[in-house]
Design a protein around this motif. Structure first.
Motif, mmCIF file in Angstrom:
data_model
loop_
_atom_site.group_PDB
_atom_site.id
_atom_site.type_symbol
_atom_site.label_atom_id
_atom_site.label_comp_id
_atom_site.label_asym_id
_atom_site.label_seq_id
_atom_site.Cartn_x
_atom_site.Cartn_y
_atom_site.Cartn_z
ATOM 1 N N ARG A 30 0.829 -0.908 0.322
ATOM 2 C CA ARG A 30 0.003 -0.157 0.026
ATOM 3 C C ARG A 30 0.983 1.237 -0.341
ATOM 4 N NH1 ARG A 30 -3.203 -2.956 3.479
ATOM 5 N NH2 ARG A 30 -1.985 -1.678 5.501
ATOM 6 N N GLU A 31 1.821 1.356 0.651
ATOM 7 C CA GLU A 31 2.686 2.329 1.013
ATOM 8 C C GLU A 31 3.620 2.440 -0.159
ATOM 9 O OE1 GLU A 31 3.216 5.037 3.468
ATOM 10 O OE2 GLU A 31 1.144 3.760 3.336
ATOM 11 N N ALA A 32 4.075 1.504 -1.004
ATOM 12 C CA ALA A 32 5.245 1.327 -2.482
ATOM 13 C C ALA A 32 3.802 2.256 -3.226
ATOM 14 C CB ALA A 32 5.567 0.351 -2.586
ATOM 15 N N GLN A 33 2.452 2.504 -3.370
ATOM 16 C CA GLN A 33 1.786 1.787 -4.782
ATOM 17 C C GLN A 33 1.241 3.951 -4.118
ATOM 18 O OE1 GLN A 33 -1.373 -0.209 -3.684
ATOM 19 N NE2 GLN A 33 -0.954 -1.447 -5.025
ATOM 20 N N LYS A 34 1.002 4.041 -2.641
ATOM 21 C CA LYS A 34 1.055 5.534 -2.603
ATOM 22 C C LYS A 34 1.992 6.881 -2.861
ATOM 23 C CE LYS A 34 -1.738 4.442 1.817
ATOM 24 N NZ LYS A 34 -2.222 5.442 2.844
ATOM 25 N N LEU A 35 3.417 5.899 -2.708
ATOM 26 C CA LEU A 35 4.975 6.497 -3.319
ATOM 27 C C LEU A 35 5.091 6.436 -4.274
ATOM 28 C CD1 LEU A 35 7.491 7.732 -2.825
ATOM 29 C CD2 LEU A 35 8.620 5.154 -3.081
ATOM 30 N N GLY A 36 3.926 5.632 -5.629
ATOM 31 C CA GLY A 36 4.344 5.579 -7.060
ATOM 32 C C GLY A 36 3.750 6.846 -7.461
ATOM 33 N N VAL A 47 12.374 5.716 -11.153
ATOM 34 C CA VAL A 47 13.890 5.288 -11.589
ATOM 35 C C VAL A 47 13.393 4.043 -10.722
ATOM 36 C CG1 VAL A 47 16.676 5.250 -11.957
ATOM 37 C CG2 VAL A 47 15.636 7.411 -12.038
ATOM 38 N N TYR A 48 13.838 3.141 -11.008
ATOM 39 C CA TYR A 48 13.278 2.195 -10.811
ATOM 40 C C TYR A 48 14.804 1.048 -11.255
ATOM 41 C CZ TYR A 48 9.922 -0.159 -12.554
ATOM 42 O OH TYR A 48 8.894 -1.409 -12.941
ATOM 43 N N GLY A 49 14.233 -0.933 -10.731
ATOM 44 C CA GLY A 49 14.457 -1.524 -10.987
ATOM 45 C C GLY A 49 13.744 -2.245 -12.173
ATOM 46 N N ALA A 50 12.953 -2.121 -13.010
ATOM 47 C CA ALA A 50 12.249 -2.531 -14.687
ATOM 48 C C ALA A 50 11.268 -3.332 -13.549
ATOM 49 C CB ALA A 50 13.170 -2.720 -15.260
ATOM 50 N N GLY A 51 11.320 -4.158 -12.483
ATOM 51 C CA GLY A 51 10.652 -5.260 -12.527
ATOM 52 C C GLY A 51 8.869 -5.070 -12.577
ATOM 53 N N ASP A 52 8.414 -6.052 -12.716
ATOM 54 C CA ASP A 52 6.944 -6.321 -12.622
ATOM 55 C C ASP A 52 6.715 -6.822 -11.865
ATOM 56 O OD1 ASP A 52 4.405 -5.020 -12.782
ATOM 57 O OD2 ASP A 52 3.702 -5.926 -14.979
ATOM 58 N N ILE A 53 6.723 -7.205 -10.215
ATOM 59 C CA ILE A 53 6.959 -7.852 -9.324
ATOM 60 C C ILE A 53 6.857 -7.184 -7.845
ATOM 61 C CG2 ILE A 53 6.773 -10.510 -10.918
ATOM 62 C CD1 ILE A 53 9.694 -10.500 -9.493
ATOM 63 N N VAL A 59 4.901 0.108 -7.303
ATOM 64 C CA VAL A 59 5.808 2.287 -7.409
ATOM 65 C C VAL A 59 5.207 2.162 -8.464
ATOM 66 C CG1 VAL A 59 7.852 2.696 -7.162
ATOM 67 C CG2 VAL A 59 7.030 1.206 -5.381
ATOM 68 N N ALA A 60 5.730 1.328 -9.786
ATOM 69 C CA ALA A 60 5.261 0.963 -11.388
ATOM 70 C C ALA A 60 4.209 1.086 -11.648
ATOM 71 C CB ALA A 60 6.769 0.343 -12.167
ATOM 72 N N ARG A 61 3.564 0.557 -11.620
ATOM 73 C CA ARG A 61 2.201 0.475 -11.892
ATOM 74 C C ARG A 61 1.111 1.703 -11.631
ATOM 75 N NH1 ARG A 61 2.742 -4.838 -10.618
ATOM 76 N NH2 ARG A 61 2.024 -5.247 -8.867
ATOM 77 N N SER A 62 1.478 1.677 -9.900
ATOM 78 C CA SER A 62 1.174 3.047 -9.614
ATOM 79 C C SER A 62 0.760 4.479 -10.164
ATOM 80 C CB SER A 62 1.423 3.339 -8.417
ATOM 81 O OG SER A 62 0.581 2.313 -7.443
ATOM 82 N N ALA A 63 2.746 4.608 -10.249
ATOM 83 C CA ALA A 63 3.475 5.452 -10.809
ATOM 84 C C ALA A 63 3.093 5.907 -12.454
ATOM 85 C CB ALA A 63 4.985 6.144 -11.085
ATOM 86 N N GLN A 64 3.062 4.911 -12.801
ATOM 87 C CA GLN A 64 2.438 4.932 -14.323
ATOM 88 C C GLN A 64 0.440 5.013 -14.322
ATOM 89 O OE1 GLN A 64 3.593 1.257 -15.628
ATOM 90 N NE2 GLN A 64 4.359 1.877 -17.705
ATOM 91 N N ASP A 69 6.943 9.592 -14.812
ATOM 92 C CA ASP A 69 7.398 9.828 -15.666
ATOM 93 C C ASP A 69 7.692 8.090 -16.007
ATOM 94 O OD1 ASP A 69 9.219 9.082 -18.188
ATOM 95 O OD2 ASP A 69 10.113 10.602 -17.455
ATOM 96 N N THR A 70 8.446 7.089 -16.249
ATOM 97 C CA THR A 70 9.632 5.526 -15.544
ATOM 98 C C THR A 70 10.588 5.505 -15.833
ATOM 99 O OG1 THR A 70 7.950 4.281 -16.597
ATOM 100 C CG2 THR A 70 7.273 4.860 -14.481
ATOM 101 N N PHE A 71 11.904 4.988 -15.429
ATOM 102 C CA PHE A 71 12.747 5.105 -15.929
ATOM 103 C C PHE A 71 13.264 3.421 -15.385
ATOM 104 C CE2 PHE A 71 17.211 6.376 -17.263
ATOM 105 C CZ PHE A 71 17.469 5.322 -17.816
#
Length: 198
Positions: A30-36, A47-53, A59-64, A69-71
């Motif tokens: 939940r906190e990871a999603q909020k951060l994204g 900027v993160y490790g490009a994983g989808d798990i 974090v990435a899905r929430s940011a998207q 912008d995701t790198f």
């Protein structure tokens, strides 16, 4: 294989280190999603490790989803294991873990470490050691969800008490309890860095 030359980010960028697993506590995700969402909402680049798990994917899905912008940067040997997320704004495949960490670090102005395992600790201690040696001045934040990082902070206090580091070591890390507090701390830190660079 995609290669990239490390470059200074053109917009405020936040490097997030975190687990490729979700962990036992639902609060971690939940906190990871909020951060994204917060990173995207502030107009920063993730900027993160490009994983989808795990927390990486959260974090990435929430940011998207929030238009961010995701790198992502991932070594070739983890493409399958960490389910490389190829729909990012930028997706970089490196040959080694060392190159991955270098590219991530060089393309960010602040470091955030969420709950994670040995890999996250490796990433944290590398940037912490570099900070201790004066090789960079980027702020390093720990998202201390439900006190996850308290044992680590106690260990670092023990290291200092036993004479293996100066008191300044603790000052290189800023623990924050929630994603909301972290977003405020990041905003202040990135604004301060921007003012210094102007």
């Amino acid at each position: 294989m995609t290669h990239t030359t490390p470059r200074a980010p053109t917009r405020p960028s936040v490097c997030v280190y975190c687990g490729s697993r979700a962990g036992a506590n639902p609060s971690f995700e939940r906190e990871a999603q909020k951060l994204g969402r917060a990173i995207a909402g502030a107009g920063w680049q993730l900027v993160y490790g490009a994983g989808d798990i795990g927390l990486m994917g959260a974090v990435a899905r929430s940011a998207q989803a929030a238009g961010g912008d995701t790198f992502g940067v991932i070594p070739v040997h983890l493409l399958e294991r960490e389910v490389g997320k190829r729909d990012l704004s930028r997706f970089v495949v490196t040959e080694t873990m060392h190159e991955r960490k270098k590219v991530m670090f060089m393309n960010a102005q602040a470091i955030v470490v969420l709950p994670g395992g040995a890999g996250s600790l490796d990433e944290l201690f590398e940037v912490l050691t570099w900070r201790q040696l004066g090789l960079h001045a980027k702020p390093i934040f720990l998202l201390d969800t439900d006190g996850y990082w308290q044992p680590l902070l106690a260990l670092l206090r023990h290291v200092i008490d036993q004479g293996f580091a100066d008191e300044s070591l603790m000052g290189y890390l800023t623990p924050v309890a929630t994603a909301e507090e972290l977003a405020r701390a990041l905003r202040a830190a990135l604004s301060a860095r921007s003012a210094v660079n102007e």
